[in-house]
Write a protein that holds these residues in place. Structure first.
Motif, PDB file in Angstrom:
ATOM      1  N   ARG A  12      -3.434   8.107  -7.118  1.00  0.00           N
ATOM      2  CA  ARG A  12      -3.134   6.781  -6.541  1.00  0.00           C
ATOM      3  C   ARG A  12      -4.387   6.237  -5.874  1.00  0.00           C
ATOM      4  NH1 ARG A  12       0.591   7.270  -9.464  1.00  0.00           N
ATOM      5  NH2 ARG A  12       2.691   7.846  -8.916  1.00  0.00           N
ATOM      6  N   TRP A  13      -4.574   4.929  -5.966  1.00  0.00           N
ATOM      7  CA  TRP A  13      -5.692   4.235  -5.322  1.00  0.00           C
ATOM      8  C   TRP A  13      -5.134   2.973  -4.687  1.00  0.00           C
ATOM      9  CZ3 TRP A  13     -10.934   5.641  -5.408  1.00  0.00           C
ATOM     10  CH2 TRP A  13     -11.806   4.716  -4.852  1.00  0.00           C
ATOM     11  N   ALA A  14      -5.425   2.755  -3.419  1.00  0.00           N
ATOM     12  CA  ALA A  14      -4.922   1.563  -2.730  1.00  0.00           C
ATOM     13  C   ALA A  14      -6.008   0.993  -1.827  1.00  0.00           C
ATOM     14  CB  ALA A  14      -3.696   1.911  -1.897  1.00  0.00           C
ATOM     15  N   LEU A  15      -6.120  -0.316  -1.820  1.00  0.00           N
ATOM     16  CA  LEU A  15      -6.975  -0.979  -0.840  1.00  0.00           C
ATOM     17  C   LEU A  15      -6.218  -0.959   0.477  1.00  0.00           C
ATOM     18  CD1 LEU A  15      -8.242  -4.052  -2.902  1.00  0.00           C
ATOM     19  CD2 LEU A  15      -9.291  -1.774  -2.655  1.00  0.00           C
ATOM     20  N   THR A  16      -6.871  -0.462   1.517  1.00  0.00           N
ATOM     21  CA  THR A  16      -6.155  -0.236   2.772  1.00  0.00           C
ATOM     22  C   THR A  16      -6.717  -1.014   3.946  1.00  0.00           C
ATOM     23  OG1 THR A  16      -7.495   1.753   3.113  1.00  0.00           O
ATOM     24  CG2 THR A  16      -5.317   2.049   2.121  1.00  0.00           C
ATOM     25  N   GLY A  17      -7.688  -1.830   3.726  1.00  0.00           N
ATOM     26  CA  GLY A  17      -8.271  -2.626   4.791  1.00  0.00           C
ATOM     27  C   GLY A  17      -9.496  -3.313   4.250  1.00  0.00           C
ATOM     28  N   SER A  18     -10.129  -4.100   5.049  1.00  0.00           N
ATOM     29  CA  SER A  18     -11.317  -4.811   4.613  1.00  0.00           C
ATOM     30  C   SER A  18     -12.439  -3.808   4.364  1.00  0.00           C
ATOM     31  CB  SER A  18     -11.730  -5.831   5.676  1.00  0.00           C
ATOM     32  OG  SER A  18     -12.839  -6.569   5.217  1.00  0.00           O
ATOM     33  N   TYR A  23      -7.428   7.035  -1.588  1.00  0.00           N
ATOM     34  CA  TYR A  23      -6.918   7.621  -2.820  1.00  0.00           C
ATOM     35  C   TYR A  23      -6.216   8.924  -2.485  1.00  0.00           C
ATOM     36  CZ  TYR A  23     -10.739  11.056  -3.061  1.00  0.00           C
ATOM     37  OH  TYR A  23     -11.618  12.077  -2.792  1.00  0.00           O
ATOM     38  N   ARG A  24      -5.291   9.276  -3.348  1.00  0.00           N
ATOM     39  CA  ARG A  24      -4.555  10.535  -3.232  1.00  0.00           C
ATOM     40  C   ARG A  24      -4.490  11.140  -4.620  1.00  0.00           C
ATOM     41  NH1 ARG A  24       0.368  11.710  -4.467  1.00  0.00           N
ATOM     42  NH2 ARG A  24       1.440  13.479  -3.591  1.00  0.00           N
ATOM     43  N   ILE A  25      -4.870  12.405  -4.706  1.00  0.00           N
ATOM     44  CA  ILE A  25      -4.842  13.121  -5.968  1.00  0.00           C
ATOM     45  C   ILE A  25      -4.014  14.379  -5.761  1.00  0.00           C
ATOM     46  CG2 ILE A  25      -7.041  14.305  -5.508  1.00  0.00           C
ATOM     47  CD1 ILE A  25      -7.637  14.012  -8.541  1.00  0.00           C
ATOM     48  N   SER A  26      -3.160  14.679  -6.736  1.00  0.00           N
ATOM     49  CA  SER A  26      -2.258  15.822  -6.611  1.00  0.00           C
ATOM     50  C   SER A  26      -2.048  16.435  -7.985  1.00  0.00           C
ATOM     51  CB  SER A  26      -0.919  15.359  -6.041  1.00  0.00           C
ATOM     52  OG  SER A  26       0.026  16.398  -6.076  1.00  0.00           O
ATOM     53  N   ASP A  27      -1.868  17.737  -8.012  1.00  0.00           N
ATOM     54  CA  ASP A  27      -1.594  18.408  -9.289  1.00  0.00           C
ATOM     55  C   ASP A  27      -0.264  19.157  -9.286  1.00  0.00           C
ATOM     56  OD1 ASP A  27      -2.126  20.671  -7.771  1.00  0.00           O
ATOM     57  OD2 ASP A  27      -3.888  21.270  -8.920  1.00  0.00           O
ATOM     58  N   GLY A  28       0.585  18.867  -8.334  1.00  0.00           N
ATOM     59  CA  GLY A  28       1.861  19.550  -8.254  1.00  0.00           C
ATOM     60  C   GLY A  28       1.809  20.838  -7.448  1.00  0.00           C
TER      61      GLY A  28
END
Length: 165
Positions: A12-18, A23-28
């Protein structure tokens, strides 16, 4: 390179501020999260790095500035799989001279290349869908959305992984 292959890969990638993203990466099995800044072309660099896994040079490095730490992704293609090692360095201005192994390994996994490429594509497309090109530019330090990089990764993924994204 880590040798753990796990199911349930997510990115996941999200803009979180100016000027900031998360990002969050996971493999279970395990997950990792960081907050890169606009001081690097973080999303564009990641898209380019993943696209590079389809070429002859099987190793790519992507560096994220976290003001002042550096997070360095080392991506190594091995056939149809990719090893992902994420290293942390305390200061980007010093670490660019250091080999990967001098950093602290924070996360490692081996995944199918098609799964990694698809997840990164979906995450980048989600950012564009949510913010649009103008919104991305406004929030990411006046840098344009990496449309060309997204397009190239999409083309390679569709052609080489037979994915009708």
């Amino acid at each position: 390179m880590g040798e753990r292959v796990a199911g349930g890969f997510e990115f996941r990638w999200a803009l979180t501020g100016s000027g900031w993203a998360t990002y969050r990466i996971s493999d279970g099995v395990s997950e990792h999260e960081d907050t890169p800044s606009y001081c690097t072309h973080a999303l564009a660099d990641l898209l380019t790095g993943v696209a590079g896994l389809y070429g002859a040079d099987a190793a790519r490095r992507v560096s994220f500035d976290m003001e002042p730490p550096e997070v360095r992704w080392v991506l190594r293609a091995g056939g149809k799989t990719v090893g992902i090692d994420i290293y942390w360095f305390p200061d980007l201005h010093e670490s660019f001279r250091l080999p990967d192994g001098d950093g602290e390994l924070r996360w490692s996994s081996v995944q199918p290349r098609r799964v990694v490429a698809h997840a990164v594509l979906e995450a980048a497309q989600g950012v564009l869908d949510k913010h649009g090109a103008k919104g991305y530019r406004k929030q990411w330090g006046d840098e344009p959305f990496p449309a060309a990089e997204l397009g190239e990764l999409r083309r390679l993924h569709e052609e080489r992984d037979n994915c009708a994204h």
